[in-house]
Design an enzyme around this catalytic site. Structure first.
Site, PDB file in Angstrom:
ATOM      1  N   CYS A   1       9.111  39.808  61.095  1.00  0.00           N
ATOM      2  CA  CYS A   1       7.930  39.241  61.749  1.00  0.00           C
ATOM      3  C   CYS A   1       8.350  38.849  63.168  1.00  0.00           C
ATOM      4  CB  CYS A   1       7.376  38.054  60.958  1.00  0.00           C
ATOM      5  SG  CYS A   1       8.530  36.688  60.771  1.00  0.00           S
ATOM      6  N   THR A   2       7.591  38.001  63.841  1.00  0.00           N
ATOM      7  CA  THR A   2       7.889  37.681  65.234  1.00  0.00           C
ATOM      8  C   THR A   2       9.204  36.909  65.393  1.00  0.00           C
ATOM      9  OG1 THR A   2       5.515  37.465  65.506  1.00  0.00           O
ATOM     10  CG2 THR A   2       6.877  36.746  67.354  1.00  0.00           C
TER      11      THR A   2
END
Ligand SMILES: [Zn+2]
Ligand SMILES: [Zn+2]
Length: 322
Positions: free
Chosen positions: A177-178
């Site tokens: 994810c980020t």
């Protein structure tokens, strides 16, 4: 060139006994340091992205790490010429990232970490599957090569995607994810659902970009501060996004100029110009539409902003210091 400001992205799953008391204390501390950004506090931990002057950010990182509850926090640090947020906002929520998985405790069980360097080494291996656990608006503008993406608009929809991941059950799944926070729960949930071979990219795309910056990532990374997007791949610049209006390749994000819409959409320079920063003709005609200045980011008027607003028991006279 060295920039004067820093943007920090971090999280830590750790029990916080009295989130309300911690929030007040933490807000006071951040405001004293002149930090701005968003922090979420829950009984399960802390999730933040803040910006401030380099020295203030350094003090903050040392302060948090010195607290035994947060000793394992990992900061992703970016340089920036100015604040990346306008205000300081610290909230209490049931989960530090809304997953609808409150029973999952990453401190009990989660997918083992894969470092950015290790990912670079193994990502092309045949039994490796990269799973992007982010939402449509994020992976549409950039993602790892050959990653599996999910048709979700919010992370809380992740758990409903499990059935369609069945074909990958025997593969080595690496979630990303980020900044890594969603993967703590996503990988733990996959393990709970009977997936055996699940790992997570430590520190997410941002850490990968800062430490490796390799060609495995295509496009740009959507971020939750004024930048809207961040470059990851330092070797080449493939554009994977398409303009929301004309469908041409496009990797610039704008906030729709209609405040009632406010969608973050990829919008090319020429479409943004003809629609005056709006995402559609309807939004362009909205009576409250903001003037487009070419950036696609809108700042609110900060008249009388008091960074101590939200500290429940501010000391008298504190606000005058600002
Ligand atoms: Zn366009
Ligand atoms: Zn719009």
């Amino acid at each position: 060139m060295e920039q004067p400001y820093r943007i920090l992205l971090y999280y830590c799953y750790t029990p916080i006994k009295d989130p309300a008391a911690f929030r007040v204390q933490h807000h006071q501390y951040c405001a004293d340091l002149g930090l701005r950004g968003r922090i979420i506090i829950a009984g399960e931990g802390i999730n933040g992205t803040v910006s401030g002057l380099a020295a203030a950010c350094e003090t903050y990182m040392q302060h948090l790490k010195a607290d035994s509850r947060f000793s394992k926090v990992d900061f992703k640090v970016d340089q920036y010429p100015q604040y990346a947020f306008q205000k300081l906002n610290i909230r209490i929520k049931p989960e530090i990232v809304h997953a609808d998985l409150p029973h999952i405790n990453p401190n009990e069980r989660t997918g083992p970490y894969i470092s950015p360097q290790e990912l670079e080494r193994i990502q092309a291996e045949e039994d490796v599957v990269l799973l992007d656990v982010r939402s449509n608006y994020e992976h549409q503008i950039g993602r790892f090569k050959n990653a599996i993406t999910l048709d979700i608009n919010h992370f809380r929809e992740f758990k409903a995607q499990i059935p369609q991941l069945a074909p990958y059950k025997d593969k080595k799944i690496i979630t990303y994810c980020t900044g890594g926070i969603k993967c703590e729960k996503a990988s733990a949930y996959l393990l709970e659902q009977g997936f055996q071979n699940v790992y997570q990219l430590h520190g997410g795309i941002i850490k990968y970009g800062n430490e490796v910056g390799g060609e495995a990532f295509e496009g740009k990374c959507y971020v939750f501060d004024n930048r809207l997007i961040k470059d990851i791949n330092k070797a080449s610049s493939t554009v994977v996004g398409t303009c929301h209006v004309c469908q041409e390749p496009c990797d610039r994000m704008v906030n729709c100029a209609n405040p009632a819409c406010n969608e973050h959409v990829p919008l090319c320079t020429s479409c943004a110009e003809s629609l005056e920063g709006a995402c559609s003709e309807t939004c362009q005609k909205h009576p409250d539409k903001r003037a487009y200045n070419g950036t696609g980011y809108y700042t609110k008027k900060l008249n009388g902003y008091n960074p101590y607003h939200g500290v429940s028991m501010p000391e008298k006279g504190k606000a005058k210091k600002i």
